[in-house]
Every structure is written in structure tokens, then in C-alpha cells.
Design a protein around this motif. Structure first.
Motif, PDB file in Angstrom:
ATOM      1  N   ARG A  82       9.162  -4.506  20.733  1.00  0.00           N
ATOM      2  CA  ARG A  82       8.463  -3.426  20.022  1.00  0.00           C
ATOM      3  C   ARG A  82       8.758  -3.591  18.532  1.00  0.00           C
ATOM      4  O   ARG A  82       9.779  -3.110  18.041  1.00  0.00           O
ATOM      5  N   ARG A  83       7.868  -4.275  17.834  1.00  0.00           N
ATOM      6  CA  ARG A  83       8.147  -4.575  16.437  1.00  0.00           C
ATOM      7  C   ARG A  83       6.928  -4.262  15.562  1.00  0.00           C
ATOM      8  O   ARG A  83       5.825  -4.078  16.050  1.00  0.00           O
ATOM      9  N   GLN A  84       7.183  -4.237  14.251  1.00  0.00           N
ATOM     10  CA  GLN A  84       6.138  -3.890  13.304  1.00  0.00           C
ATOM     11  C   GLN A  84       6.122  -4.859  12.121  1.00  0.00           C
ATOM     12  O   GLN A  84       7.115  -5.524  11.823  1.00  0.00           O
ATOM     13  N   LYS A  85       4.977  -4.888  11.452  1.00  0.00           N
ATOM     14  CA  LYS A  85       4.816  -5.607  10.187  1.00  0.00           C
ATOM     15  C   LYS A  85       3.962  -4.749   9.266  1.00  0.00           C
ATOM     16  O   LYS A  85       3.062  -4.044   9.725  1.00  0.00           O
ATOM     17  N   ILE A  86       4.231  -4.825   7.979  1.00  0.00           N
ATOM     18  CA  ILE A  86       3.394  -4.148   6.994  1.00  0.00           C
ATOM     19  C   ILE A  86       2.943  -5.167   5.951  1.00  0.00           C
ATOM     20  O   ILE A  86       3.742  -5.984   5.487  1.00  0.00           O
ATOM     21  N   ARG A  87       1.669  -5.092   5.620  1.00  0.00           N
ATOM     22  CA  ARG A  87       1.119  -6.054   4.654  1.00  0.00           C
ATOM     23  C   ARG A  87      -0.008  -5.410   3.871  1.00  0.00           C
ATOM     24  O   ARG A  87      -0.636  -4.438   4.314  1.00  0.00           O
ATOM     25  N   PHE A  88      -0.252  -5.975   2.696  1.00  0.00           N
ATOM     26  CA  PHE A  88      -1.437  -5.667   1.912  1.00  0.00           C
ATOM     27  C   PHE A  88      -2.318  -6.906   1.954  1.00  0.00           C
ATOM     28  O   PHE A  88      -1.886  -7.989   1.540  1.00  0.00           O
ATOM     29  N   ARG A  89      -3.515  -6.753   2.462  1.00  0.00           N
ATOM     30  CA  ARG A  89      -4.412  -7.906   2.599  1.00  0.00           C
ATOM     31  C   ARG A  89      -5.668  -7.688   1.769  1.00  0.00           C
ATOM     32  O   ARG A  89      -6.321  -6.637   1.865  1.00  0.00           O
ATOM     33  N   THR A  90      -5.991  -8.697   0.964  1.00  0.00           N
ATOM     34  CA  THR A  90      -7.200  -8.682   0.162  1.00  0.00           C
ATOM     35  C   THR A  90      -8.197  -9.670   0.733  1.00  0.00           C
ATOM     36  O   THR A  90      -7.883 -10.855   0.902  1.00  0.00           O
ATOM     37  N   TYR A  91      -9.384  -9.169   1.051  1.00  0.00           N
ATOM     38  CA  TYR A  91     -10.482 -10.007   1.517  1.00  0.00           C
ATOM     39  C   TYR A  91     -11.277 -10.374   0.266  1.00  0.00           C
ATOM     40  O   TYR A  91     -12.104  -9.600  -0.205  1.00  0.00           O
ATOM     41  N   VAL A  92     -10.983 -11.546  -0.263  1.00  0.00           N
ATOM     42  CA  VAL A  92     -11.462 -11.902  -1.592  1.00  0.00           C
ATOM     43  C   VAL A  92     -12.988 -11.912  -1.656  1.00  0.00           C
ATOM     44  O   VAL A  92     -13.586 -11.448  -2.634  1.00  0.00           O
ATOM     45  N   SER A  93     -13.647 -12.417  -0.626  1.00  0.00           N
ATOM     46  CA  SER A  93     -15.107 -12.535  -0.646  1.00  0.00           C
ATOM     47  C   SER A  93     -15.792 -11.184  -0.749  1.00  0.00           C
ATOM     48  O   SER A  93     -16.812 -11.041  -1.418  1.00  0.00           O
ATOM     49  N   SER A  94     -15.230 -10.172  -0.076  1.00  0.00           N
ATOM     50  CA  SER A  94     -15.853  -8.842  -0.088  1.00  0.00           C
ATOM     51  C   SER A  94     -15.167  -7.903  -1.068  1.00  0.00           C
ATOM     52  O   SER A  94     -15.550  -6.729  -1.174  1.00  0.00           O
ATOM     53  N   ASN A  95     -14.116  -8.390  -1.758  1.00  0.00           N
ATOM     54  CA  ASN A  95     -13.409  -7.601  -2.777  1.00  0.00           C
ATOM     55  C   ASN A  95     -12.875  -6.295  -2.189  1.00  0.00           C
ATOM     56  O   ASN A  95     -12.959  -5.229  -2.814  1.00  0.00           O
ATOM     57  N   LEU A  96     -12.302  -6.388  -0.996  1.00  0.00           N
ATOM     58  CA  LEU A  96     -11.711  -5.229  -0.332  1.00  0.00           C
ATOM     59  C   LEU A  96     -10.226  -5.486  -0.119  1.00  0.00           C
ATOM     60  O   LEU A  96      -9.818  -6.611   0.195  1.00  0.00           O
ATOM     61  N   GLN A  97      -9.414  -4.434  -0.260  1.00  0.00           N
ATOM     62  CA  GLN A  97      -7.986  -4.537   0.004  1.00  0.00           C
ATOM     63  C   GLN A  97      -7.564  -3.416   0.942  1.00  0.00           C
ATOM     64  O   GLN A  97      -8.007  -2.273   0.806  1.00  0.00           O
ATOM     65  N   PHE A  98      -6.712  -3.761   1.908  1.00  0.00           N
ATOM     66  CA  PHE A  98      -6.211  -2.779   2.867  1.00  0.00           C
ATOM     67  C   PHE A  98      -4.698  -2.869   2.956  1.00  0.00           C
ATOM     68  O   PHE A  98      -4.115  -3.951   2.835  1.00  0.00           O
ATOM     69  N   MET A  99      -4.067  -1.738   3.157  1.00  0.00           N
ATOM     70  CA  MET A  99      -2.672  -1.699   3.583  1.00  0.00           C
ATOM     71  C   MET A  99      -2.693  -1.572   5.102  1.00  0.00           C
ATOM     72  O   MET A  99      -3.313  -0.646   5.644  1.00  0.00           O
ATOM     73  N   GLU A 100      -2.015  -2.486   5.778  1.00  0.00           N
ATOM     74  CA  GLU A 100      -2.106  -2.566   7.230  1.00  0.00           C
ATOM     75  C   GLU A 100      -0.714  -2.537   7.850  1.00  0.00           C
ATOM     76  O   GLU A 100       0.217  -3.181   7.356  1.00  0.00           O
ATOM     77  N   VAL A 101      -0.581  -1.802   8.937  1.00  0.00           N
ATOM     78  CA  VAL A 101       0.632  -1.808   9.742  1.00  0.00           C
ATOM     79  C   VAL A 101       0.254  -2.284  11.141  1.00  0.00           C
ATOM     80  O   VAL A 101      -0.602  -1.689  11.800  1.00  0.00           O
ATOM     81  N   LYS A 102       0.892  -3.370  11.571  1.00  0.00           N
ATOM     82  CA  LYS A 102       0.655  -3.907  12.911  1.00  0.00           C
ATOM     83  C   LYS A 102       1.865  -3.569  13.785  1.00  0.00           C
ATOM     84  O   LYS A 102       3.007  -3.818  13.400  1.00  0.00           O
ATOM     85  N   THR A 103       1.590  -2.987  14.936  1.00  0.00           N
ATOM     86  CA  THR A 103       2.639  -2.591  15.869  1.00  0.00           C
ATOM     87  C   THR A 103       2.411  -3.302  17.195  1.00  0.00           C
ATOM     88  O   THR A 103       1.329  -3.205  17.782  1.00  0.00           O
ATOM     89  N   LYS A 104       3.418  -4.031  17.638  1.00  0.00           N
ATOM     90  CA  LYS A 104       3.337  -4.710  18.931  1.00  0.00           C
ATOM     91  C   LYS A 104       4.211  -3.960  19.931  1.00  0.00           C
ATOM     92  O   LYS A 104       5.356  -3.593  19.616  1.00  0.00           O
ATOM     93  N   ASN A 105       3.662  -3.712  21.145  1.00  0.00           N
ATOM     94  CA  ASN A 105       4.452  -2.994  22.136  1.00  0.00           C
ATOM     95  C   ASN A 105       5.067  -3.975  23.138  1.00  0.00           C
ATOM     96  O   ASN A 105       4.848  -5.189  23.075  1.00  0.00           O
ATOM     97  N   ASN A 106       5.843  -3.429  24.076  1.00  0.00           N
ATOM     98  CA  ASN A 106       6.535  -4.311  25.022  1.00  0.00           C
ATOM     99  C   ASN A 106       5.638  -4.807  26.149  1.00  0.00           C
ATOM    100  O   ASN A 106       6.124  -5.440  27.087  1.00  0.00           O
ATOM    101  N   HIS A 107       4.337  -4.529  26.059  1.00  0.00           N
ATOM    102  CA  HIS A 107       3.367  -5.096  26.998  1.00  0.00           C
ATOM    103  C   HIS A 107       2.551  -6.211  26.341  1.00  0.00           C
ATOM    104  O   HIS A 107       1.585  -6.705  26.924  1.00  0.00           O
ATOM    105  N   GLY A 108       2.924  -6.589  25.125  1.00  0.00           N
ATOM    106  CA  GLY A 108       2.245  -7.680  24.439  1.00  0.00           C
ATOM    107  C   GLY A 108       0.965  -7.291  23.734  1.00  0.00           C
ATOM    108  O   GLY A 108       0.247  -8.157  23.236  1.00  0.00           O
ATOM    109  N   ARG A 109       0.671  -6.001  23.660  1.00  0.00           N
ATOM    110  CA  ARG A 109      -0.546  -5.554  22.986  1.00  0.00           C
ATOM    111  C   ARG A 109      -0.234  -5.187  21.536  1.00  0.00           C
ATOM    112  O   ARG A 109       0.833  -4.658  21.223  1.00  0.00           O
TER     113      ARG A 109
END
Length: 248
Positions: A82-109
Motif C-alpha cells: 500500500r504505497r503512494q507517489k506524488i508528482r507534477f506532470r506537464t503534458y507539453v503538447s496540450s500545455n496542461l499541468q496536473f498534480m497527481e497522487v497515485k495510490t496502490k493497494n494490496n490487491h495490485g490496483r
């Protein structure tokens, strides 16, 4: 590769709206550019290629944050399910930026939560409110750690039940150590599905002897550019990556 990609039918962002897969299973593969070209030849009659503004091989720019003691990296390195990551990702072609948190559970989802942003200021009230809801770590302990950029091709199967992302020209910059790594011919492929639905590309990958291979861009980038971090769980993967870079 551009010529190969031109042989795929295009799909727009609007047409991909039903393939967000924000709650999904991920399977990663690592290969080389020559093998990727063979895979694209095999896949061109079963997949669309995402196209934005006439581009199909788009530049992504990502900055990962972690705690002062690298808590997120250490969770992954220790095999914590059960782990997490936080990132800021810029989609250069569409000039969009998001702050994203990815959470993985103990079932692999994996679940991804994100908000659109215009900067990486963590003192911003909207960002802090978002992180208070979705992140298990103290926002005041976060620091920018690793930056990467790469080009990404996104394929969508005709049934629109999966996405295949293909990352090339990957480079890592460690914002704390100043170390830089160019990953050259390395290709990272990620199959993203809503559960275990049928996937045309899996048989193609098997035929090319491209097997599942865990590759977290954050953890691999951190380990390759900061030798003070614990790495024993990643040593085999790091060795395999170095062999690919040496032999191509």
C-alpha cells in the motif's frame, strides 16, 4: 518511428474520454527501440494512436516529490504493498499541468487522483486541501526530488478497454544531487487495463519475448542518480537496465 505511428488510426482526447482507467491494473515491460518497432508493426491493425494537434509522440515533463526522509521511495524499496507517489506532470503538447497522487493497494490496483494546476507551490490552499484528502504523508515534509522527461506514445485498443503507453528518450535529473542519467535506447511500456479484460498486445509481447518487468520511473530514477538511497530490492532491475544500455 514516426512513419510507423502514421499507420495507426488516430484517436482524439475526446474520443478517449471513456478510457480514463483511473482505477486499474498496470503491467510494465522494459525493452529496446528495435523491439518496439517490431511491436508497432504487429499492433497497427488492433490499436488507435492518440493524436493531439497532429502529434502522436508527445513530450512529458514530470517532477516527483517525496518526504525529507524519502518515505515514498523507502515504502516501494521495502516492498510495501500500500504505497503512494506524488508528482507534477506537464503534458507539453496540450500545455496542461496536473498534480497527481497515485495510490496502490494490496490487491495490485492503482488509483490516481489529480487536479489541474499552474505551478508547484505546495503552500497554495487548493493544493493543500487536495493533499489533505488523498495523501497519507505530511505536506510540510515534501520536497521536489527527481525530475524526468520523456516522449510518450499512447495506444488504445479498438474495444477501448485498455491503454498502452510507450515511453522513449527517457532522462532523469536528480534535483538534490545534481546527477543526470540519459537512458538512451531504453523503452518502458505500460499496459493499463480495467481489470483482466482481453488484451491483444499481450500475445504480441509474448511473441517478441518482452516479459513483465517492474519499472517505477520515480524509484529507478532516484536509485540511478542518488547512491545514498537504499537499493537492495532494486539491484536486479538496475543491473538488467544497465545491461540493456550497455548492449545497445
Amino acid at each position: 518511428m514516426e512513419e510507423l505511428l502514421s499507420q495507426f488510426k488516430p484517436i482524439t482526447l475526446a474520443e478517449m474520454s471513456g478510457v480514463k482507467l483511473m482505477n486499474r491494473t498496470d503491467t510494465k515491460f522494459v525493452t529496446t527501440l528495435p523491439q518496439l518497432e517490431r511491436l508497432l508493426l504487429m499492433a497497427r491493425d488492433d490499436y488507435y494512436a492518440q493524436e493531439i494537434g497532429g502529434e502522436r509522440n508527445m513530450l512529458y515533463d514530470t517532477t516527483y516529490f517525496d518526504t525529507l526522509d524519502f518515505g515514498m521511495y523507502r515504502q516501494h524499496q521495502s516492498g510495501y504493498a500500500r504505497r503512494q507517489k506524488i508528482r507534477f506532470r506537464t503534458y507539453v503538447s496540450s500545455n496542461l499541468q496536473f498534480m497527481e497522487v497515485k495510490t496502490k493497494n494490496n490487491h495490485g490496483r492503482t488509483k490516481k487522483k489529480r487536479i489541474e494546476v499552474t505551478d508547484m507551490d505546495l503552500q497554495d490552499p487548493e493544493k493543500r486541501e487536495f493533499l489533505a484528502r488523498v495523501l497519507r504523508f505530511d505536506v510540510d515534509q515534501l520536497q521536489a526530488h527527481t525530475h524526468n522527461y520523456f516522449h510518450r506514445v499512447t495506444l488504445v485498443n479498438y474495444a477501448k478497454t485498455e491503454r498502452l503507453t510507450i515511453d522513449t528518450q527517457l532522462e532523469f535529473n536528480n534535483l538534490l544531487t545534481g546527477e543526470h542519467r540519459d537512458m538512451g535506447p531504453l523503452v518502458v511500456i505500460e499496459l493499463k487495463r480495467d481489470g483482466l479484460v482481453f488484451s491483444p498486445v499481450l500475445e504480441m509481447l509474448r511473441q517478441l519475448h518482452i516479459h513483465p518487468h517492474g519499472f517505477s520511473k520515480y524509484c529507478m530514477g532516484a536509485a540511478l542518480t542518488n547512491d545514498t538511497l537504499p537499493q537492495h530490492r532494486f539491484k536486479l532491475k538496475l543491473r538488467e537496465v544497465e545491461i540493456i544500455l550497455r548492449n545497445n
